[in-house]
Design a protein around this motif. Structure first.
Motif, PDB file in Angstrom:
ATOM      1  N   PHE A  17       0.833  -1.198   0.000  1.00 12.65           N
ATOM      2  CA  PHE A  17       0.000   0.000   0.000  1.00 12.65           C
ATOM      3  C   PHE A  17       0.871   1.252   0.000  1.00 12.65           C
ATOM      4  CE2 PHE A  17      -2.048   3.428   2.367  1.00 12.65           C
ATOM      5  CZ  PHE A  17      -3.216   3.595   1.645  1.00 12.65           C
ATOM      6  N   LYS A  18       1.835   1.309   0.906  1.00 12.87           N
ATOM      7  CA  LYS A  18       2.692   2.486   1.030  1.00 12.87           C
ATOM      8  C   LYS A  18       3.595   2.664  -0.198  1.00 12.87           C
ATOM      9  CE  LYS A  18       3.373   4.638   4.514  1.00 12.87           C
ATOM     10  NZ  LYS A  18       2.933   5.862   5.119  1.00 12.87           N
ATOM     11  N   ASN A  20       3.016   1.538  -3.274  1.00 14.56           N
ATOM     12  CA  ASN A  20       2.151   1.923  -4.385  1.00 14.56           C
ATOM     13  C   ASN A  20       1.771   3.402  -4.300  1.00 14.56           C
ATOM     14  OD1 ASN A  20       0.498   1.287  -6.743  1.00 14.56           O
ATOM     15  ND2 ASN A  20      -1.218   1.664  -5.362  1.00 14.56           N
ATOM     16  N   ARG A  21       1.411   3.861  -3.105  1.00 15.93           N
ATOM     17  CA  ARG A  21       1.035   5.264  -2.931  1.00 15.93           C
ATOM     18  C   ARG A  21       2.221   6.182  -3.235  1.00 15.93           C
ATOM     19  NH1 ARG A  21      -1.474   7.321   2.606  1.00 15.93           N
ATOM     20  NH2 ARG A  21       0.686   7.110   3.270  1.00 15.93           N
ATOM     21  N   THR A  22       3.406   5.817  -2.749  1.00 14.26           N
ATOM     22  CA  THR A  22       4.599   6.630  -2.983  1.00 14.26           C
ATOM     23  C   THR A  22       4.935   6.687  -4.476  1.00 14.26           C
ATOM     24  OG1 THR A  22       5.463   6.077  -0.800  1.00 14.26           O
ATOM     25  CG2 THR A  22       7.046   6.892  -2.423  1.00 14.26           C
ATOM     26  N   HIS A  24       2.876   6.231  -6.964  1.00 18.61           N
ATOM     27  CA  HIS A  24       1.834   7.002  -7.642  1.00 18.61           C
ATOM     28  C   HIS A  24       2.060   8.508  -7.460  1.00 18.61           C
ATOM     29  CE1 HIS A  24      -2.026   7.943  -9.387  1.00 18.61           C
ATOM     30  NE2 HIS A  24      -2.272   8.712  -8.340  1.00 18.61           N
ATOM     31  N   GLU A  25       2.378   8.919  -6.242  1.00 12.55           N
ATOM     32  CA  GLU A  25       2.628  10.336  -5.968  1.00 12.55           C
ATOM     33  C   GLU A  25       3.870  10.847  -6.690  1.00 12.55           C
ATOM     34  OE1 GLU A  25       2.925  10.343  -1.729  1.00 12.55           O
ATOM     35  OE2 GLU A  25       0.752  10.299  -1.435  1.00 12.55           O
ATOM     36  N   PRO A  70      -3.044   2.356   7.651  1.00 13.69           N
ATOM     37  CA  PRO A  70      -3.435   2.476   6.246  1.00 13.69           C
ATOM     38  C   PRO A  70      -3.057   1.243   5.420  1.00 13.69           C
ATOM     39  CG  PRO A  70      -2.326   4.471   6.991  1.00 13.69           C
ATOM     40  CD  PRO A  70      -2.181   3.466   8.083  1.00 13.69           C
ATOM     41  N   GLY A  71      -4.014   0.774   4.617  1.00 14.68           N
ATOM     42  CA  GLY A  71      -3.764  -0.362   3.734  1.00 14.68           C
ATOM     43  C   GLY A  71      -3.926  -1.721   4.381  1.00 14.68           C
TER      44      GLY A  71
END
Length: 83
Positions: A17-18, A20-22, A24-25, A70-71
């Motif tokens: 999750f982390k 993927n989010r990083t 993406h950002e 989160p996630g």
């Protein structure tokens, strides 16, 4: 009996999750391929700062340990696990 059975799964889910989010950002706006070295630097930076005590914690329920944050899936609805 494995007290950390769900904890390991939760840690893996939270990690993806982390990361993927990083990613993406950091690179979602790009139209070109990201060089592997830059990709690895992004992932390493995410891993260095991934699990802070402000976002994640550990709870114990019926002798089992669970990661929450989160996630992470809420394994025990109504008990405050997951987010």
């Amino acid at each position: 009996d494995d007290d950390f059975e769900w904890f390991r799964c939760d840690a893996c889910s939270a990690s993806f999750f982390k990361i993927n989010r990083t990613l993406h950002e950091t690179i979602a706006h790009r139209t070109s391929v990201v060089p592997i070295l830059e990709f690895m630097e992004i992932v390493e930076k995410a891993c260095e700062t991934m699990f802070t005590k402000n976002e994640y914690g550990v709870k114990q329920h019926e002798g089992k340990k669970y990661l929450f944050g989160p996630g992470v899936t809420d394994h025990i609805p109504g008990q405050g696990f997951g987010q």
